[in-house]
Design a protein around this motif. Structure first.
Motif, PDB file in Angstrom:
ATOM      1  N   THR A  20       0.819  -1.215   0.000  1.00 28.50           N
ATOM      2  CA  THR A  20       0.000   0.000   0.000  1.00 28.50           C
ATOM      3  C   THR A  20       0.851   1.263   0.000  1.00 28.50           C
ATOM      4  O   THR A  20       0.336   2.365   0.158  1.00 28.50           O
ATOM      5  CB  THR A  20      -0.952   0.009   1.213  1.00 28.50           C
ATOM      6  N   CYS A 199     -14.304   7.301  -5.443  1.00 33.30           N
ATOM      7  CA  CYS A 199     -13.218   6.527  -4.836  1.00 33.30           C
ATOM      8  C   CYS A 199     -13.641   5.880  -3.522  1.00 33.30           C
ATOM      9  O   CYS A 199     -13.188   4.770  -3.199  1.00 33.30           O
ATOM     10  CB  CYS A 199     -12.001   7.413  -4.606  1.00 33.30           C
ATOM     11  N   TYR A 202     -14.758   2.287  -3.318  1.00 41.63           N
ATOM     12  CA  TYR A 202     -13.740   1.238  -3.266  1.00 41.63           C
ATOM     13  C   TYR A 202     -12.978   1.246  -1.940  1.00 41.63           C
ATOM     14  O   TYR A 202     -12.799   0.194  -1.314  1.00 41.63           O
ATOM     15  CB  TYR A 202     -12.741   1.407  -4.414  1.00 41.63           C
ATOM     16  N   THR A 203     -12.515   2.411  -1.507  1.00 47.60           N
ATOM     17  CA  THR A 203     -11.688   2.448  -0.298  1.00 47.60           C
ATOM     18  C   THR A 203     -12.500   2.131   0.958  1.00 47.60           C
ATOM     19  O   THR A 203     -11.942   1.620   1.929  1.00 47.60           O
ATOM     20  CB  THR A 203     -10.984   3.809  -0.153  1.00 47.60           C
ATOM     21  N   ASP A 208      -6.977   0.305   2.162  1.00 52.56           N
ATOM     22  CA  ASP A 208      -5.828   0.815   1.418  1.00 52.56           C
ATOM     23  C   ASP A 208      -5.473  -0.042   0.207  1.00 52.56           C
ATOM     24  O   ASP A 208      -4.618   0.339  -0.591  1.00 52.56           O
ATOM     25  CB  ASP A 208      -4.604   0.899   2.336  1.00 52.56           C
ATOM     26  N   VAL A 210      -6.262  -0.574  -2.782  1.00 53.90           N
ATOM     27  CA  VAL A 210      -6.835  -0.075  -4.030  1.00 53.90           C
ATOM     28  C   VAL A 210      -5.710   0.555  -4.832  1.00 53.90           C
ATOM     29  O   VAL A 210      -4.930   1.353  -4.300  1.00 53.90           O
ATOM     30  CB  VAL A 210      -7.953   0.963  -3.775  1.00 53.90           C
ATOM     31  N   GLN A 212      -5.149   3.006  -7.945  1.00 53.97           N
ATOM     32  CA  GLN A 212      -5.975   4.007  -8.630  1.00 53.97           C
ATOM     33  C   GLN A 212      -5.221   4.641  -9.787  1.00 53.97           C
ATOM     34  O   GLN A 212      -4.091   5.111  -9.618  1.00 53.97           O
ATOM     35  CB  GLN A 212      -6.397   5.084  -7.627  1.00 53.97           C
ATOM     36  N   GLU A 234     -10.373  10.380   0.264  1.00 48.00           N
ATOM     37  CA  GLU A 234     -10.974   9.104  -0.139  1.00 48.00           C
ATOM     38  C   GLU A 234     -10.182   8.388  -1.238  1.00 48.00           C
ATOM     39  O   GLU A 234     -10.543   7.284  -1.638  1.00 48.00           O
ATOM     40  CB  GLU A 234     -12.409   9.342  -0.608  1.00 48.00           C
ATOM     41  N   ARG A 235      -9.100   8.991  -1.707  1.00 45.94           N
ATOM     42  CA  ARG A 235      -8.333   8.357  -2.775  1.00 45.94           C
ATOM     43  C   ARG A 235      -7.545   7.177  -2.235  1.00 45.94           C
ATOM     44  O   ARG A 235      -7.359   7.000  -1.025  1.00 45.94           O
ATOM     45  CB  ARG A 235      -7.384   9.360  -3.414  1.00 45.94           C
ATOM     46  N   ALA A 236      -7.025   6.360  -3.155  1.00 46.66           N
ATOM     47  CA  ALA A 236      -6.176   5.238  -2.781  1.00 46.66           C
ATOM     48  C   ALA A 236      -4.770   5.717  -2.433  1.00 46.66           C
ATOM     49  O   ALA A 236      -4.298   6.719  -2.983  1.00 46.66           O
ATOM     50  CB  ALA A 236      -6.106   4.241  -3.938  1.00 46.66           C
TER      51      ALA A 236
END
Length: 259
Positions: A20, A199, A202-203, A208, A210, A212, A234-236
């Motif tokens: 990650t 996002c 998924y998250t 973690d 994911v 992207q 919220e992003r990976a």
């Protein structure tokens, strides 16, 4: 007589998930063993026909719900989605790919006869995981049943886990919870979730785990800068910006940026 532990009963218990943190690249249009500035790559997605990268966590790209360009499915007509006139249905964005139709058990068996050996090849080559693309065909083509798509996806999960591979859900934000909880996907590879503000779908499910990928054209259309994607909570953790065609580093169109 002793009872077995949950881990002993879980075929995915000993499967390694991708890191990650580190350096991530998505290399479907051209491969390189490091970034253009010489930085080593820790996590990479490559096509099933490519060699894995030594020393990295390697994800094997497999087109599991559409045909690969140039492949011959003429002897498996039951596996191809057809329109009202009986003609094969093509992906409008990728017209050299036919849409597979997993709506019946017979069609799924036919599809698996072709795709399972590709997954076998991934593990034989030394990949750590497999990414099955185009799970979302059931959302794009009304004649494909969600039930059939999920049944085929479940078969892919079983095939991967039986070989010791982790398996990634690809896109299809609306399916993230059942894909993980019911079908057994281990992590996600997602495109444009920042551009489409999805996002968290998924998250929230995979945490973690994911990977992207964003593309400049979709961010421009959404009036979002990549810097804005990078500050999105919220992003990976591993988020990159790549050129749309994922070209190799010797192409002037090549682009790779990372958060």
């Amino acid at each position: 007589m002793g009872c077995s532990s949950p881990a002993a009963d879980d075929p995915a218990a000993d499967i390694a998930l991708p890191p990650t943190d580190g350096v991530f690249d998505y290399q479907l249009g051209g491969t390189s063993d490091q970034l253009s500035d010489g930085t080593p790559i820790d996590v990479v997605v490559r096509d099933a026909a490519a060699d894995p990268l030594e020393g990295a966590y390697n994800v094997c790209y497999v087109n599991g719900f559409q045909t690969q360009p140039g492949s011959d499915w003429s002897d498996r007509p039951e596996a191809i989605l057809r329109d009202g006139s009986g003609s094969p249905v093509r992906d409008p964005d990728w017209p050299d790919e036919l849409i597979l139709d997993p709506s019946t058990a017979g069609a799924r068996d036919s599809i698996l006869d072709v795709i399972t050996p590709v997954i076998d090849g991934c593990v034989e080559a030394g990949f750590d995981a497999v990414e099955i693309d185009n799970l979302d065909t059931w959302t794009r083509f009304d004649d494909i049943s969600q039930e059939g798509a999920f049944a085929l996806a479940s078969a892919y999960v079983t095939a991967a886990h039986d070989l010791g591979l982790a398996i990634a859900q690809k896109n299809a934000a609306e399916a993230a919870r059942p894909a993980h909880d019911d079908l057994g996907f281990d992590f996600a590879v997602v495109e444009e979730c920042g551009a489409y503000s999805e996002c968290a779908a998924y998250t929230d499910v995979y945490g973690d785990h994911v990977l992207q990928i964003e593309y400049p054209d979709s961010l421009t259309d959404a009036d979002i800068a990549f810097a804005d994607v990078c500050i999105d909570p919220e992003r990976a953790p591993l988020t990159i910006l790549r050129d749309r065609d994922l070209v190799g580093q010797d192409d002037p169109a090549y682009l790779h940026e990372a958060c």
